[in-house]
Design a protein around this motif. Structure first.
Motif, short mmCIF file in Angstrom:
data_model
loop_
_atom_site.label_atom_id
_atom_site.label_comp_id
_atom_site.label_asym_id
_atom_site.label_seq_id
_atom_site.Cartn_x
_atom_site.Cartn_y
_atom_site.Cartn_z
N SER A 258 24.60 22.09 -28.79
CA SER A 258 25.85 21.81 -28.09
C SER A 258 25.93 20.37 -27.62
O SER A 258 25.01 19.87 -26.96
N GLY A 259 27.05 19.73 -27.90
CA GLY A 259 27.25 18.36 -27.42
C GLY A 259 27.32 18.33 -25.91
O GLY A 259 26.73 17.45 -25.27
N LEU A 260 28.03 19.31 -25.34
CA LEU A 260 28.13 19.38 -23.88
C LEU A 260 26.75 19.51 -23.26
O LEU A 260 26.40 18.81 -22.30
N SER A 261 25.94 20.39 -23.82
CA SER A 261 24.64 20.67 -23.21
C SER A 261 23.67 19.50 -23.40
O SER A 261 22.93 19.15 -22.49
N ARG B 158 27.91 12.35 -19.41
CA ARG B 158 29.06 13.22 -19.61
C ARG B 158 29.29 13.50 -21.10
O ARG B 158 28.84 12.75 -21.97
N ASP B 159 30.05 14.59 -21.31
CA ASP B 159 30.36 15.01 -22.68
C ASP B 159 31.54 14.18 -23.20
O ASP B 159 32.58 14.71 -23.58
N ASN B 160 31.37 12.87 -23.17
CA ASN B 160 32.43 11.94 -23.59
C ASN B 160 31.86 10.89 -24.54
O ASN B 160 32.24 9.72 -24.49
N VAL C 287 24.85 21.43 -35.65
CA VAL C 287 25.03 20.38 -34.65
C VAL C 287 26.48 20.23 -34.28
O VAL C 287 27.35 20.18 -35.16
N ASP C 288 26.72 20.14 -33.00
CA ASP C 288 28.06 19.80 -32.51
C ASP C 288 28.20 18.28 -32.70
O ASP C 288 27.66 17.49 -31.93
N GLY C 289 28.92 17.90 -33.74
CA GLY C 289 29.05 16.47 -34.06
C GLY C 289 30.26 15.83 -33.42
O GLY C 289 30.69 14.76 -33.87
N ASP C 290 30.83 16.50 -32.41
CA ASP C 290 32.01 15.98 -31.72
C ASP C 290 33.08 15.56 -32.74
O ASP C 290 33.38 16.32 -33.64
N THR C 291 33.59 14.35 -32.63
CA THR C 291 34.63 13.93 -33.58
C THR C 291 34.03 13.16 -34.76
O THR C 291 34.75 12.50 -35.52
N ILE D 287 32.49 19.20 -36.90
CA ILE D 287 33.26 18.07 -36.36
C ILE D 287 34.64 18.57 -35.96
O ILE D 287 35.20 19.48 -36.58
N GLU D 288 35.17 17.99 -34.89
CA GLU D 288 36.44 18.48 -34.33
C GLU D 288 37.54 17.43 -34.52
O GLU D 288 37.25 16.21 -34.52
N ASP D 289 38.76 17.93 -34.63
CA ASP D 289 39.88 17.04 -34.99
C ASP D 289 40.53 16.42 -33.76
O ASP D 289 41.72 16.58 -33.53
N PRO E 197 36.49 8.17 -28.15
CA PRO E 197 35.46 9.08 -27.66
C PRO E 197 36.06 10.42 -27.25
O PRO E 197 37.15 10.46 -26.69
N LYS E 198 35.34 11.49 -27.55
CA LYS E 198 35.92 12.82 -27.34
C LYS E 198 35.94 13.19 -25.86
O LYS E 198 35.24 12.59 -25.01
N THR E 199 36.74 14.20 -25.56
CA THR E 199 36.78 14.79 -24.22
C THR E 199 36.50 16.28 -24.42
O THR E 199 36.98 16.86 -25.39
N ALA F 188 34.61 22.58 -39.89
CA ALA F 188 35.75 21.81 -39.35
C ALA F 188 36.33 22.57 -38.16
O ALA F 188 36.73 23.73 -38.29
N ARG F 189 36.33 21.90 -37.03
CA ARG F 189 36.77 22.56 -35.79
C ARG F 189 38.21 22.19 -35.49
O ARG F 189 38.55 21.00 -35.39
N ILE F 190 39.00 23.19 -35.30
CA ILE F 190 40.44 23.01 -35.09
C ILE F 190 40.73 23.11 -33.60
O ILE F 190 40.45 24.12 -32.97
#
Ligand code: SPV
Ligand code: MG
Length: 555
Positions: free
Chosen positions: A57-60, A68-70, A95-99, A124-126, A130-132, A168-170
């Motif tokens: 997890s990216g957050l973790s 922060r998860d940013n 792996v949570d690859g964020d964006t 990866i998320e769309d 930097p992600k939030t 691919a995370r929507i």
């Protein structure tokens, strides 16, 4: 039959890569699960708990690093954590690859590196770099569809492992753009080559993701993260045909709660007394870290020095049918007692007593005996054979100073010291207070022993006591004690026990013989004296639900 010692984390000698195993989870017709981890230790714990895969997890990971998860942690810093996680485990990591840590070019670099590091896949998320975190605020901007499809293509074109997975995370539902937009994006990402789709939602019910799944169907696997709709029964996800559910951050949150509690208590009490016994022992820490593997390697690679090492052979082949459903999926030695399998507690006691090599004889649901840094041998005929046959499977390990024990017993650590210090080539621990166990009814008393003389209880009594015989058929009025299920052999004692095993094999009695039969035969043979160490209670074996309750209190 001996399984070579495998340090926790060393890759299994299988051709199937971690990526292929992750791909199989994603494509599995059943609902599968990934459990969050954020460092090497939590990854090991996830594997140990029986999960087939890990969500990094990216957050973790960010939170565990204190940021922060940013995208405050750089992608190479995340990569370094992932490397520890992958080295420490043999199950695949998604792996949570964020964006994607940048644009298509960053995704290319990341995917190539992840493949090098033995990571199974990336999600990866769309959204925008930097992600939030998805649970912060409303209406987060989404990536342009074509630009995101470029990232997907670039990632898929860069993988060096053909089975590496790109999910691919929507985020359309998270950002409030609605189902139609989510489906439009699903279509595009699927066409761009994504191996699976992750549909994320922060609603307290699963309605949104169920609507998505209903409309999308089975054209590509669909992954969910039920953090916010955690009250939805898992059967609903299963029925809807989701591919994987990710339990996304619960090890991190558990760690925060536990660490806060313990820190505050120690701060308040200025003492460790209140927390010892509530936290993992140092022995467990060493076990989790795989220290035994290092000790084993030292034996192999360093010139030998110091006293010869102690070994143990633990018999853990039986199911423990009296425990009913508790042993439906695991042998009784792997039942949890206050959060830890019995066998692990027994091994920790042995380690504290200086035992290095531990060999466990497995049988029923052998795959569940997956503790790190043990050797295992298998009695695949466990259902139709007895304990002596199980011990025979480990005959090669009966060498040097060796403890033999049932895998379902717990005893106080000082018994081991006394056993080790006792004279004699074969020493069996016999409970002189067995009648009290019989009265308390905690356990049906079996394994009764007839000895050369009863326990005197005298402080001055050092005269040796020897075993005459043990058996379930010993009349209680002739018994002097109950065998604890624990014995210690010297090198000569090991040879003598191996001799009895061979003799039993030769005359056909081995398959059905118990350890009681084996020690009785040794005692009757006259060549090797079987010494008795009288102990006084403070041990138990776990045969039924009542024993389990006692085991919980014993700790
Ligand atoms: C994470 O675990 O970092 C995730 C999942 O991306 S969530 O926090 O639910 O967005
Ligand atoms: Mg994340």
């Amino acid at each position: 039959m001996t399984t070579p010692l495998r340090p926790l984390g060393a890759a299994e000698p299988a051709e199937i890569t971690k990526a292929a195993r992750l791909a199989a989870l994603l494509r599995s017709p059943r609902l599968e699960f990934l459990m969050e981890a954020h460092d090497g230790m939590s990854a090991k714990i996830v594997e140990e708990a029986g999960f087939k895969g890990i969500w990094a997890s990216g957050l973790s990971i960010a939170t565990a690093l204190g940021v922060r998860d940013n995208n405050e942690a750089s992608w190479t810093q995340v990569l370094e954590v992932l490397e520890f996680m992958a080295d420490a485990t043999s199950i695949p990591i998604l792996v949570d690859g964020d964006t994607g840590w940048g644009n298509f070019n960053n995704v290319r670099r990341a995917v190539a590196k992840l493949c090098q590091r033995g990571i199974g896949g990336i999600c990866i998320e769309d959204k925008l770099f930097p992600k939030t975190n998805s649970f912060i605020g409303e209406g987060q901007p989404l990536a342009d569809i074509d630009e995101f499809c470029g990232k997907i293509k670039a990632g898929k074109d860069s993988q060096t492992d053909p089975d590496f997975c790109l999910v691919a995370r929507i985020e359309a539902l998270i950002s409030g753009w609605g189902l139609d937009e989510a489906l439009r994006r699903a279509e595009a990402y699927h066409a761009a080559g994504a191996d699976a789709l992750l549909i994320h939602s922060k609603m307290p019910t699963a309605d949104e993701v169920l609507a998505f799944k209903g409309a999308w169907g089975d054209r590509a696997p669909v992954v969910i993260v039920p953090t916010k709709y955690h009250t939805t029964p898992t059967s609903v996800f299963r029925q809807a045909g989701f591919s994987v559910a990710i339990w996304a951050n619960h090890n991190l949150r558990a760690a925060i709660t536990a660490m806060r509690e313990v820190s505050r208590r120690i701060q308040r009490e200025e003492s460790l007394v209140g927390v010892e016994g509530q936290v993992a022992s140092v022995g467990e820490v060493f076990e989790l870290a795989g220290n035994d593997e290092l000790a084993e390697a030292e034996r192999r690679y360093l010139p030998s020095s110091g006293p010869p090492e102690r070994r143990a052979v633990l018999l853990a082949a039986s199911r423990g049918a009296a425990l009913g459903p508790l042993t439906a999926d695991r042998p009784k030695c792997m039942i949890d007692v206050r959060g830890e399998p019995l066998l692990r507690r027994l091994i920790a006691t042995l380690r504290e007593g200086g035992v290095g090599e531990v060999t466990v004889v497995r049988g029923y649901r052998k795959e569940m005996i997956n503790l790190p840094s043990i050797r295992t041998v298998d009695n695949d005929l466990y259902a139709v054979t007895g304990e002596a046959a199980s011990l025979a499977c480990a005959a090669d390990h009966l060498q040097g100073d060796c403890v033999i024990a049932y895998g379902d017993i717990l005893f106080r650590h000082h018994y081991l010291d006394q056993l080790m210090a006792a004279d004699g080539d074969v020493v069996v621990a016999v409970d002189a207070l067995w009648r009290q166990r019989a009265v308390s009814g905690s356990d049906p008393v079996r394994d009764l022993a007839v000895c050369s003389r009863p326990f005197s209880g005298s402080y001055l009594d050092d005269d040796p006591v020897t075993l005459v015989r043990m058996g379930n058929d010993v009349p209680p009025d002739r018994a002097h004690g109950e065998w604890v299920g624990l014995a210690r052999l010297s090198d000569r004692g090991c040879a003598a026990v191996r001799g009895v095993i061979e003799a039993m094999a030769a005359d056909g009695t081995l398959p059905k013989a118990s350890l009681l039969d084996l020690f009785s035969r040794l005692a009757a043979g006259g060549e090797t004296t079987v010494r008795v160490l009288y102990v006084a209670g403070q041990w138990l074996d776990v045969d039924d639900a009542a024993d389990l309750v006692h085991a919980g209190q014993f700790l």
